[in-house]
Design a protein around this motif. Structure first.
Motif, mmCIF file in Angstrom:
data_model
loop_
_atom_site.group_PDB
_atom_site.id
_atom_site.type_symbol
_atom_site.label_atom_id
_atom_site.label_comp_id
_atom_site.label_asym_id
_atom_site.label_seq_id
_atom_site.Cartn_x
_atom_site.Cartn_y
_atom_site.Cartn_z
ATOM 1 N N MET A 190 0.844 -1.195 0.000
ATOM 2 C CA MET A 190 0.000 0.000 0.000
ATOM 3 C C MET A 190 0.877 1.241 0.000
ATOM 4 O O MET A 190 0.814 2.062 0.909
ATOM 5 C CB MET A 190 -0.942 -0.020 1.207
ATOM 6 C CG MET A 190 -1.941 -1.125 1.117
ATOM 7 S SD MET A 190 -3.324 -1.071 2.255
ATOM 8 C CE MET A 190 -2.722 -0.398 3.723
ATOM 9 N N SER A 191 1.683 1.378 -1.023
ATOM 10 C CA SER A 191 2.611 2.500 -1.072
ATOM 11 C C SER A 191 1.914 3.810 -1.372
ATOM 12 O O SER A 191 2.499 4.875 -1.190
ATOM 13 C CB SER A 191 3.688 2.230 -2.122
ATOM 14 O OG SER A 191 3.077 2.058 -3.387
ATOM 15 N N TRP A 192 0.675 3.773 -1.790
ATOM 16 C CA TRP A 192 -0.040 5.009 -2.080
ATOM 17 C C TRP A 192 -0.654 5.618 -0.828
ATOM 18 O O TRP A 192 -1.053 6.786 -0.847
ATOM 19 C CB TRP A 192 -1.108 4.776 -3.145
ATOM 20 C CG TRP A 192 -2.142 3.749 -2.765
ATOM 21 C CD1 TRP A 192 -2.016 2.404 -2.825
ATOM 22 C CD2 TRP A 192 -3.443 4.017 -2.265
ATOM 23 N NE1 TRP A 192 -3.166 1.803 -2.399
ATOM 24 C CE2 TRP A 192 -4.068 2.770 -2.053
ATOM 25 C CE3 TRP A 192 -4.162 5.172 -1.988
ATOM 26 C CZ2 TRP A 192 -5.355 2.658 -1.572
ATOM 27 C CZ3 TRP A 192 -5.447 5.059 -1.509
ATOM 28 C CH2 TRP A 192 -6.040 3.810 -1.300
ATOM 29 N N LEU A 193 -0.732 4.879 0.258
ATOM 30 C CA LEU A 193 -1.256 5.401 1.522
ATOM 31 C C LEU A 193 -0.110 5.729 2.464
ATOM 32 O O LEU A 193 0.920 5.046 2.472
ATOM 33 C CB LEU A 193 -2.175 4.368 2.176
ATOM 34 C CG LEU A 193 -3.564 4.245 1.580
ATOM 35 C CD1 LEU A 193 -4.286 3.052 2.156
ATOM 36 C CD2 LEU A 193 -4.369 5.502 1.812
ATOM 37 N N LEU A 211 -5.120 9.576 -9.026
ATOM 38 C CA LEU A 211 -6.128 9.561 -10.081
ATOM 39 C C LEU A 211 -5.781 8.568 -11.187
ATOM 40 O O LEU A 211 -6.575 7.700 -11.519
ATOM 41 C CB LEU A 211 -6.303 10.970 -10.655
ATOM 42 C CG LEU A 211 -6.836 11.988 -9.645
ATOM 43 C CD1 LEU A 211 -6.909 13.363 -10.283
ATOM 44 C CD2 LEU A 211 -8.190 11.564 -9.140
ATOM 45 N N ASN A 212 -4.596 8.671 -11.800
ATOM 46 C CA ASN A 212 -4.280 7.763 -12.896
ATOM 47 C C ASN A 212 -2.845 7.248 -12.863
ATOM 48 O O ASN A 212 -2.387 6.689 -13.843
ATOM 49 C CB ASN A 212 -4.516 8.459 -14.243
ATOM 50 C CG ASN A 212 -5.987 8.601 -14.543
ATOM 51 O OD1 ASN A 212 -6.766 7.742 -14.176
ATOM 52 N ND2 ASN A 212 -6.362 9.691 -15.194
ATOM 53 N N GLU A 213 -2.139 7.441 -11.771
ATOM 54 C CA GLU A 213 -0.739 7.010 -11.728
ATOM 55 C C GLU A 213 -0.594 5.492 -11.717
ATOM 56 O O GLU A 213 0.091 4.908 -12.533
ATOM 57 C CB GLU A 213 -0.036 7.593 -10.502
ATOM 58 C CG GLU A 213 0.187 9.072 -10.578
ATOM 59 C CD GLU A 213 0.863 9.574 -9.317
ATOM 60 O OE1 GLU A 213 1.623 8.803 -8.698
ATOM 61 O OE2 GLU A 213 0.627 10.719 -8.945
ATOM 62 N N TYR A 214 -1.243 4.846 -10.747
ATOM 63 C CA TYR A 214 -1.059 3.406 -10.536
ATOM 64 C C TYR A 214 -2.263 2.597 -11.006
ATOM 65 O O TYR A 214 -2.382 1.426 -10.692
ATOM 66 C CB TYR A 214 -0.862 3.122 -9.047
ATOM 67 C CG TYR A 214 0.304 3.816 -8.418
ATOM 68 C CD1 TYR A 214 1.594 3.378 -8.665
ATOM 69 C CD2 TYR A 214 0.116 4.894 -7.574
ATOM 70 C CE1 TYR A 214 2.670 4.011 -8.075
ATOM 71 C CE2 TYR A 214 1.183 5.524 -6.982
ATOM 72 C CZ TYR A 214 2.456 5.081 -7.234
ATOM 73 O OH TYR A 214 3.509 5.692 -6.647
ATOM 74 N N ALA A 215 -3.166 3.185 -11.714
ATOM 75 C CA ALA A 215 -4.444 2.536 -12.004
ATOM 76 C C ALA A 215 -4.296 1.247 -12.800
ATOM 77 O O ALA A 215 -5.181 0.407 -12.783
ATOM 78 C CB ALA A 215 -5.363 3.502 -12.737
ATOM 79 N N VAL A 216 -3.196 1.086 -13.523
ATOM 80 C CA VAL A 216 -3.045 -0.115 -14.344
ATOM 81 C C VAL A 216 -2.395 -1.258 -13.578
ATOM 82 O O VAL A 216 -2.444 -2.395 -14.026
ATOM 83 C CB VAL A 216 -2.226 0.193 -15.621
ATOM 84 C CG1 VAL A 216 -3.003 1.133 -16.510
ATOM 85 C CG2 VAL A 216 -0.870 0.747 -15.276
ATOM 86 N N GLU A 217 -1.794 -0.994 -12.452
ATOM 87 C CA GLU A 217 -1.116 -2.047 -11.694
ATOM 88 C C GLU A 217 -2.122 -2.874 -10.913
ATOM 89 O O GLU A 217 -3.004 -2.336 -10.247
ATOM 90 C CB GLU A 217 -0.094 -1.449 -10.734
ATOM 91 C CG GLU A 217 1.098 -0.828 -11.411
ATOM 92 C CD GLU A 217 2.122 -0.355 -10.395
ATOM 93 O OE1 GLU A 217 2.154 -0.933 -9.278
ATOM 94 O OE2 GLU A 217 2.852 0.568 -10.700
ATOM 95 N N ASN A 218 -1.969 -4.183 -10.984
ATOM 96 C CA ASN A 218 -2.862 -5.073 -10.249
ATOM 97 C C ASN A 218 -2.662 -4.959 -8.746
ATOM 98 O O ASN A 218 -3.606 -5.082 -7.980
ATOM 99 C CB ASN A 218 -2.649 -6.519 -10.696
ATOM 100 C CG ASN A 218 -3.154 -6.747 -12.099
ATOM 101 O OD1 ASN A 218 -4.065 -6.069 -12.551
ATOM 102 N ND2 ASN A 218 -2.546 -7.701 -12.786
#
Length: 161
Positions: free
Chosen positions: A20-23, A75-82
């Protein structure tokens, strides 16, 4: 026990930080600390305070999780990563299940004898009249029913209040 819980929280926060590197780390610390209080509340079956602290911690983490998601969700940085989609889905699922958990923790609080009455200092009207004594039925031997007719009696009566 406290040392074991602290070590487990530190290990879990460091492991969970990678997925959870985005948090921020405050998200994981807050949730794992509330989890530790929940373990304490379940372990001590006679403690009302532990359950109340767990309930207040759950409510607080609901609010902080909403703030964390609102501020740190990309918003769209990591959206493609599973990995991002899985961790975001689990975090959102955790947030959605927390109100139901709060309901069950509140039921556990009520079962243990807790009664949480909110009093903001405003005067309120109570309809419970069982604790009051009626003043309509006075004892006949204590004095006359009408205090203004004392002149007719030869001796003054003692009034009971």
């Amino acid at each position: 026990m406290c040392v074991c819980v602290c070590v487990c929280v530190c290990v879990c926060v460091s492991r969970c930080r990678g997925c959870m590197s985005w948090l921020p780390s405050s998200f994981a610390w807050g949730n794992f600390c509330v989890l530790a209080v929940g373990v304490w509340a379940i372990a001590q079956r006679d403690s009302i305070d532990a359950v109340l602290m767990f309930l207040m911690g759950m409510v607080l983490t609901i609010l902080t999780d909403i703030v964390h998601f609102g501020i740190f969700y990309p918003l769209n940085e990591y959206a493609v990563e599973n990995r991002f989609r899985f961790s975001a889905g689990m975090a959102i699922l955790s947030l959605l299940l927390k109100p139901a958990s709060c309901f069950f923790v509140y039921q556990m609080y009520r079962e243990r004898g807790g009664d949480y009455n909110v009093n903001f200092g405003f005067p309120s009207v109570s309809r419970n009249r069982e604790a009051y004594q009626s003043i309509d039925q006075q004892d006949e031997s204590s004095g006359p029913a009408n205090p203004f007719n004392q002149a007719q009696d030869s001796k003054p009566a003692v009034r009971t209040y």
